[in-house]
Design a protein around this motif. Sequence first.
Motif, short mmCIF file in Angstrom:
data_model
loop_
_atom_site.label_atom_id
_atom_site.label_comp_id
_atom_site.label_asym_id
_atom_site.label_seq_id
_atom_site.Cartn_x
_atom_site.Cartn_y
_atom_site.Cartn_z
N GLY A 157 0.84 -1.20 0.00
CA GLY A 157 0.00 0.00 0.00
C GLY A 157 0.87 1.24 0.00
O GLY A 157 2.04 1.19 -0.36
N PRO A 158 0.30 2.35 0.44
CA PRO A 158 1.10 3.57 0.52
C PRO A 158 2.24 3.38 1.51
O PRO A 158 2.17 2.52 2.40
CB PRO A 158 0.12 4.61 1.03
N HIS A 159 3.23 4.19 1.38
CA HIS A 159 4.36 4.15 2.29
C HIS A 159 3.85 4.38 3.72
O HIS A 159 3.07 5.30 3.96
CB HIS A 159 5.31 5.28 1.86
N LYS A 160 4.27 3.51 4.63
CA LYS A 160 3.78 3.66 6.01
C LYS A 160 4.40 4.90 6.65
O LYS A 160 5.59 5.12 6.59
CB LYS A 160 4.18 2.44 6.85
N THR A 161 3.53 5.72 7.20
CA THR A 161 4.04 6.88 7.94
C THR A 161 3.24 6.99 9.23
O THR A 161 2.25 6.29 9.41
CB THR A 161 3.82 8.21 7.16
N ASN A 162 3.66 7.89 10.08
CA ASN A 162 2.89 8.08 11.30
C ASN A 162 1.75 9.09 11.07
O ASN A 162 1.04 9.46 11.97
CB ASN A 162 3.79 8.54 12.46
N VAL A 163 1.61 9.52 9.83
CA VAL A 163 0.55 10.48 9.52
C VAL A 163 -0.74 9.74 9.22
O VAL A 163 -0.76 8.85 8.39
CB VAL A 163 0.95 11.33 8.29
N GLU A 164 -1.79 10.11 9.89
CA GLU A 164 -3.12 9.55 9.59
C GLU A 164 -3.62 10.22 8.32
O GLU A 164 -3.52 11.43 8.18
CB GLU A 164 -4.10 9.93 10.72
N GLY A 165 -4.12 9.45 7.40
CA GLY A 165 -4.66 10.08 6.19
C GLY A 165 -5.95 9.41 5.78
O GLY A 165 -6.32 8.36 6.32
N TRP A 166 -6.62 10.03 4.80
CA TRP A 166 -7.87 9.45 4.33
C TRP A 166 -7.65 8.04 3.79
O TRP A 166 -8.57 7.25 3.73
CB TRP A 166 -8.50 10.35 3.25
N TRP A 167 -6.44 7.76 3.38
CA TRP A 167 -6.18 6.46 2.75
C TRP A 167 -6.20 5.30 3.74
O TRP A 167 -6.17 4.16 3.33
CB TRP A 167 -4.83 6.50 2.01
N GLN A 168 -6.21 5.58 5.04
CA GLN A 168 -6.31 4.48 6.00
C GLN A 168 -7.74 3.93 6.06
O GLN A 168 -7.94 2.78 6.38
CB GLN A 168 -5.86 4.90 7.39
N ARG A 169 -8.71 4.74 5.81
CA ARG A 169 -10.09 4.27 5.72
C ARG A 169 -10.84 5.16 4.74
O ARG A 169 -10.39 6.27 4.44
CB ARG A 169 -10.77 4.26 7.10
#
Length: 715
Positions: free
Chosen positions: A672-684
Amino acid sequence: MPETPQRILEHLRSDGVSVVVERRGDELPCILHWGRDLGELDEGDLASFAAANSTVLGSDTLDEEPRVSLLPEASRGWFGRPGLRGHRDGRSFSPRFRVTGARRADEAGSDRLIWLAHDAAAELQLQLTLELAPSGLLRARAWVTNVGSSPFSLDALEIALPVPVCAGEILEHTGRHLLERQEQRSAFQPGTHLRESRRARGHDATMLLAAGTPGFSARAGEVWGVHVGWSGNTSVAAERVQPTGTRVLTGGELLLAGEGALAPGDKYRSPWLWAAHGDGTDALSARFHDFLRARPEHPRGPRKVLCNVWEAVYFDHSLPRLLELAERAAAVGVERFVLDDGWFSGRRDSTAGLGDWSVDRAVWPDGLWPLVARVQQLGMDFGLWFEPEMVSPDSDLARAHPEWMLQPGDGRLPASSRSQQVLNLADPGAFAHVLEAMDALLAEYPIAYVKWDHNRDLAEAGDAATGRASAHAQTGAAYRLLDELHARHPTVEFESCSGGGGRADLGMMGRAERLWASDTIDALERVGIEAGTGMLLPPEMIGSHIGAARSHTTSRTHDLAFRGAQAIFGHLGIEWDLTRISDAETKELAEWVALYKRWRPLLHSGRVVHGDPIDDAVAIRGVVAHDRTEALFAVTQLRAGLSYPPGRFRIPGLDERRRYRVGLVHPADAVGPHKTNVEGWWQRETTLAGSVLTTAGLHLPPQHPEHTVLVSLAS
Ligand code: GLA
C-alpha cells in the motif's frame, strides 16, 4: 474596387466544435474557423464573419489577398508548401482548381462536405472531402485524377488545416523501439516544422502533431492536433508563413520518387488527415476515443485477459512447458492464450522461416492441436502470432521466390534487419501465398486472435521486376490482406504489433482491435508510452502486460503492485513465465486479474483524464464513468519528488454536485502507501463533495518511487 465574388458559407457543429468553411466564387474551400463552438449563427452572422476576416495586405506582398484552402495553392498566393505538388513533364506545376460541384450530406451521422474541382489547363480533377463526426472529430482527404493524355507526376497531396495565431506551442511525439511516443514540445516559430516517416512505420513518427496556446496541458489551454491515418510513409508539418504568420497543420502520405506517377485516367487518394480540437489534450483525445468507440467494429464486451508466451519461453516451444504455462495462466484467470513467434517451419530463432506459414512438424509433430485442445479445455481461447508482410532470406519462400523480396531494383537487397526482408505483397503471387497459408491455418484451428507483427523498417522498398519504389503499394496490399482475412474470418480479433508500438496509426487501428504498445513491459517506461499512445487510442485498444519482476528490456525490478496497477489501465495481458513464480506471486497475480475484471467495464468505456502535474515526479491518470458516478485513478510516484508527500491534487472529470466515497483499491497483500505516522484518508474510506475534490483537491498518500496507488471514487 474589384467585385467581391459570391461567398458560400457552411457551418458544421458538433459536440462543442464549430467549423466554418468559406468558398469564394469557384475557389477551393477555406476554413475560416475550426475550434470552439460558435453557437447558432444565421446567414447574416456568417456573412459578416467572412467579410470581416479578409486578410489585410501587408507591405511588399502580392497584390491579391492570399487564400489558404484545404489544399493550399501557390496560384492563390500561398507561399507555404502547396497541398498538391507535382508536374506534367515540368509543366502544370502550379495548379489553380475551380470548384465545379459541391454537396453536403449526412454520412452515417457525420456532417460531410464534398467538393469537386477541375483544372482544365493542368488536366487534373480533384475531389475534397471534409467531415465532422458526432464526437467533434474532423477528417479530410483529397482525391486527384489525371484527366490528361500524358502522365502526371504527383509528388504530394496534403491537406492543410489552419490554426489561430494563439497556437504558439507545438506538441508531437518521438521515440524508438522500446520507448515509443515520447512527448516533445517546441515553440511554433516562423518556418516549416516538418516530421517525415520514411520507414513505413512509426517508432519515431509523431502520432499527433498538435499546436496550442503556450503551456497547454491535459486539462487547460486550447489545442488543435492532426494525425495521418496511414501505415506507410507519412509527412506532417506545422507551418507558419510570413508575413501574415498564417499557421497551418498539414499532413499526408510521403510519396517516394515515382510513387505518385499517374498515367492518364489514374487516381490517387490521400489518406485521411484526422483532426481534433479541445480545451486541453484530454478533450482532444476524447474526440478520437469517442469516434473509435462509436464504430460498429469497435471491440465491445469484456476485453479478455490474455497470456502471451513470448517473454516466458521465447523460441523454446517445448509442449510440456507451454502446457504448464497454459494451466498456470488459466488458474490465475486468463481468458486467452497467445502462442507467439517460433511455431512455423524452420523458425528456431529470429534468423529463418518467415514466409513459411505452416506448423513446424519437427517441433509440433501433432500440429498445434495438443496445445490448442488443452487451452480450450481450460476455458481459454487461442491466439497465434504471424508476421505476414515479412520474409526470411533463409526460408523456402525466399529460395523459391527471391524476386518477392522488396529491393531497389539494381540486383541488391536492402540491408537486412533482424535477419529479414520485406515480402512484396503488391505482387499477386506473394499476396496469394500469404493469404492462402493464413486462411488455411485460421480454418484448421479455432484461432480467435492473430498477433500481426511487422518487425523491420521498410528501407529501399522497391519492386524487383520494375525497379520502382513500392512502399505505397505495399501498405495498400497489407490493408487488402488484412481486410480479406477479416472478411473470411469475421470473429477473429487482430493485434497490431511492429517491434512493439511501431504501427499505431488509424489506418492500421481501423483494422485491428488492439495495439501492442511497446516491447518494453517495464511499468515505469509504460507510464509515458501509454500516455502518448492514449492520446489517440482508448485504453481497451492498448495492450498492456504484467511482465516479470525484473524487466527483460531495462533490467529494472518492480513490485507486482506497480506492474499490476499500470497494466490494468489498458487491455490486460500477462507475459511472464508463470511456471517459475512463487505461490505468493501467483495469488497476488490472480487478485490483479480479478481486480481488472471488476473494473474493466468502467476502464473500457469511461472518459480518460489526466491530472495536471502538481509535481513532475508524479503522474496521475484516471477513467471517469460517463455519468460521473464512478472513477478509478492511478497516482504514480515516478521518482523521488522534491516534496514529500507531494501535496494536494485536484481530481479532474468529476461532477461537482455529487458526493464521492473515496478509497484505495489494491489486492489484499499488495504494497500500500508508504507507512508513515501520519493519519490520512487512505487508511479508511472517506466521503467528500465533488466540488472539494475538483477544486480544493485531495492530499496524495506518501509513496515510494516507482509505485502506484489506485484511488476509487463512487457516488
Ligand atoms: C516482436 C514483437 C514481440 C514478439 C517478437 C517475436 O519483437 O514486438 O512482442 O512478438 O517480435 O519475434
